[in-house]
Design a protein around this motif. Structure first.
Motif, PDB file in Angstrom:
ATOM      1  N   THR A 200      56.711  15.004  42.906  1.00 24.26           N
ATOM      2  CA  THR A 200      57.286  16.494  42.803  1.00 24.26           C
ATOM      3  C   THR A 200      58.015  16.472  41.690  1.00 24.26           C
ATOM      4  N   ILE A 201      58.851  15.260  41.306  1.00 25.35           N
ATOM      5  CA  ILE A 201      59.835  15.254  40.182  1.00 25.35           C
ATOM      6  C   ILE A 201      58.762  15.360  38.983  1.00 25.35           C
ATOM      7  N   VAL A 202      57.914  14.360  38.738  1.00 21.58           N
ATOM      8  CA  VAL A 202      56.951  14.511  37.523  1.00 21.58           C
ATOM      9  C   VAL A 202      56.406  15.923  37.638  1.00 21.58           C
ATOM     10  N   ARG A 203      55.757  16.594  38.651  1.00 18.84           N
ATOM     11  CA  ARG A 203      55.159  17.904  38.458  1.00 18.84           C
ATOM     12  C   ARG A 203      55.961  18.790  37.875  1.00 18.84           C
ATOM     13  N   LEU A 204      57.422  18.747  38.528  1.00 14.63           N
ATOM     14  CA  LEU A 204      58.344  19.779  38.013  1.00 14.63           C
ATOM     15  C   LEU A 204      58.621  19.450  36.740  1.00 14.63           C
ATOM     16  N   THR A 205      58.818  18.305  36.502  1.00 18.23           N
ATOM     17  CA  THR A 205      59.028  18.125  34.959  1.00 18.23           C
ATOM     18  C   THR A 205      57.923  18.543  34.054  1.00 18.23           C
ATOM     19  N   GLU A 206      56.793  18.093  34.318  1.00 16.89           N
ATOM     20  CA  GLU A 206      55.496  18.484  33.557  1.00 16.89           C
ATOM     21  C   GLU A 206      55.501  20.256  33.337  1.00 16.89           C
ATOM     22  N   ASN A 207      55.608  20.805  34.802  1.00 14.64           N
ATOM     23  CA  ASN A 207      55.321  22.248  34.553  1.00 14.64           C
ATOM     24  C   ASN A 207      56.519  23.237  34.166  1.00 14.64           C
ATOM     25  N   ILE A 208      57.607  22.657  34.207  1.00  9.35           N
ATOM     26  CA  ILE A 208      58.889  23.553  33.933  1.00  9.35           C
ATOM     27  C   ILE A 208      59.582  23.047  32.701  1.00  9.35           C
ATOM     28  N   LEU A 209      59.912  21.643  32.531  1.00  9.89           N
ATOM     29  CA  LEU A 209      60.712  21.215  31.775  1.00  9.89           C
ATOM     30  C   LEU A 209      59.979  20.806  30.348  1.00  9.89           C
ATOM     31  N   THR A 210      58.810  20.710  30.401  1.00  5.70           N
ATOM     32  CA  THR A 210      58.098  20.530  28.876  1.00  5.70           C
ATOM     33  C   THR A 210      57.111  21.645  28.490  1.00  5.70           C
ATOM     34  N   GLU A 211      57.149  21.984  27.156  1.00  5.63           N
ATOM     35  CA  GLU A 211      56.371  23.059  26.789  1.00  5.63           C
ATOM     36  C   GLU A 211      54.866  22.436  26.940  1.00  5.63           C
TER      37      GLU A 211
ATOM     38  N   ASP B 167      71.645   3.122  40.236  1.00  8.05           N
ATOM     39  CA  ASP B 167      70.764   3.864  41.066  1.00  8.05           C
ATOM     40  C   ASP B 167      69.703   4.576  40.227  1.00  8.05           C
ATOM     41  N   ILE B 168      70.602   5.259  39.193  1.00 12.24           N
ATOM     42  CA  ILE B 168      69.874   6.150  38.216  1.00 12.24           C
ATOM     43  C   ILE B 168      68.581   5.432  37.326  1.00 12.24           C
ATOM     44  N   ALA B 169      69.050   4.286  36.910  1.00  9.48           N
ATOM     45  CA  ALA B 169      68.009   3.253  36.347  1.00  9.48           C
ATOM     46  C   ALA B 169      66.969   2.645  36.980  1.00  9.48           C
ATOM     47  N   ASP B 170      67.189   2.580  38.329  1.00 14.79           N
ATOM     48  CA  ASP B 170      66.130   2.345  39.393  1.00 14.79           C
ATOM     49  C   ASP B 170      65.357   3.599  39.672  1.00 14.79           C
ATOM     50  N   ALA B 171      65.896   4.590  39.966  1.00 15.79           N
ATOM     51  CA  ALA B 171      65.086   5.895  40.302  1.00 15.79           C
ATOM     52  C   ALA B 171      64.243   6.228  38.968  1.00 15.79           C
ATOM     53  N   PHE B 172      64.645   6.165  37.814  1.00 10.83           N
ATOM     54  CA  PHE B 172      63.670   6.929  36.865  1.00 10.83           C
ATOM     55  C   PHE B 172      62.939   5.712  36.354  1.00 10.83           C
ATOM     56  N   ALA B 173      62.992   4.198  36.663  1.00 10.91           N
ATOM     57  CA  ALA B 173      62.146   3.327  36.275  1.00 10.91           C
ATOM     58  C   ALA B 173      60.876   3.485  37.417  1.00 10.91           C
ATOM     59  N   TYR B 174      61.441   3.655  38.621  1.00 13.87           N
ATOM     60  CA  TYR B 174      60.344   4.121  39.811  1.00 13.87           C
ATOM     61  C   TYR B 174      59.276   5.425  39.059  1.00 13.87           C
ATOM     62  N   ILE B 175      60.147   6.384  38.926  1.00 14.47           N
ATOM     63  CA  ILE B 175      59.613   7.954  38.801  1.00 14.47           C
ATOM     64  C   ILE B 175      58.477   7.552  37.323  1.00 14.47           C
ATOM     65  N   ARG B 176      58.889   6.960  36.282  1.00 14.66           N
ATOM     66  CA  ARG B 176      58.237   6.537  35.085  1.00 14.66           C
ATOM     67  C   ARG B 176      56.847   5.837  35.561  1.00 14.66           C
ATOM     68  N   ALA B 177      57.129   4.926  36.523  1.00 11.17           N
ATOM     69  CA  ALA B 177      55.978   3.973  36.719  1.00 11.17           C
ATOM     70  C   ALA B 177      55.056   4.801  37.453  1.00 11.17           C
ATOM     71  N   MET B 178      55.388   5.394  38.520  1.00  8.22           N
ATOM     72  CA  MET B 178      54.467   6.483  39.382  1.00  8.22           C
ATOM     73  C   MET B 178      53.802   7.505  38.207  1.00  8.22           C
ATOM     74  N   GLN B 179      54.600   8.247  37.252  1.00  6.21           N
ATOM     75  CA  GLN B 179      53.980   9.029  36.358  1.00  6.21           C
ATOM     76  C   GLN B 179      52.988   8.369  35.623  1.00  6.21           C
ATOM     77  N   ALA B 180      52.963   6.900  35.276  1.00  2.58           N
ATOM     78  CA  ALA B 180      52.387   6.196  34.475  1.00  2.58           C
ATOM     79  C   ALA B 180      50.919   5.635  35.376  1.00  2.58           C
ATOM     80  N   ASP B 181      51.050   5.913  36.461  1.00  5.68           N
ATOM     81  CA  ASP B 181      50.085   5.249  37.326  1.00  5.68           C
ATOM     82  C   ASP B 181      50.065   3.824  37.555  1.00  5.68           C
ATOM     83  N   ASP B 182      51.492   3.259  37.260  1.00  3.31           N
ATOM     84  CA  ASP B 182      51.547   1.839  37.357  1.00  3.31           C
ATOM     85  C   ASP B 182      52.171   1.287  38.613  1.00  3.31           C
ATOM     86  N   ILE B 183      51.147   1.266  39.813  1.00  3.99           N
ATOM     87  CA  ILE B 183      51.275   1.202  40.967  1.00  3.99           C
ATOM     88  C   ILE B 183      52.271  -0.155  41.336  1.00  3.99           C
TER      89      ILE B 183
END
Length: 147
Positions: free
Chosen positions: A105-116, A17-33
């Protein structure tokens, strides 16, 4: 304090589940629809629940009530309340926005809070995935069989 989405302990997720979820999130973050579509289709009907589980595992540590030398401060309660609100909004709105909305939402939270300075979001997502995989492996060790 009553148990809620921020104070309730979370059971470790399955590594698949973790692998699938993050594969999806990273693909969305990269605009790889195309890749995102393939991954989400493979996840089946549980995809939204899995993405919400990942979101909770990112929000809860950020929003956890922290004490400073044994003293709780107003900022601690505010962070916990905001984390609780974000998770409730995600859970309530997930069926309207679906998996793409939760991933965004996960990508924006990561970008705005978890990265400098809006740093390398993909790197932070890889580290979050690795932390989840470590927890899953410790909770569900692979049993070796000999034949």
């Amino acid at each position: 304090m009553p148990k809620n989405t921020v104070t309730a302990s979370l059971a470790p997720m399955a590594s698949e589940d973790i692998a699938d979820a993050f594969a999806y999130i990273r693909a969305m973050q990269a605009d790889d629809i195309d890749t995102a579509g393939t991954v989400i289709d493979g996840m089946g009907p549980e995809a939204l629940r899995v993405l919400l589980d990942v979101a909770a595992r990112i929000v809860i540590p950020i929003a956890a009530v922290d004490d400073h030398g044994g003293e709780l401060c107003a900022g601690s309660f505010l962070a916990a309340a905001l984390g609780r609100l974000l998770l409730e909004l995600l859970n309530d709105g997930a069926y309207l926005s679906g998996a793409p909305g939760v991933a965004e939402t996960i990508v924006r939270l990561t970008e705005n809070i978890l990265t400098e300075d809006h740093g390398d979001v993909a790197d932070v997502l890889r580290r979050l995935e690795a932390a989840g995989m470590k927890q899953a492996t410790e909770a569900h060790p692979v049993r070796r069989t000999t034949t």
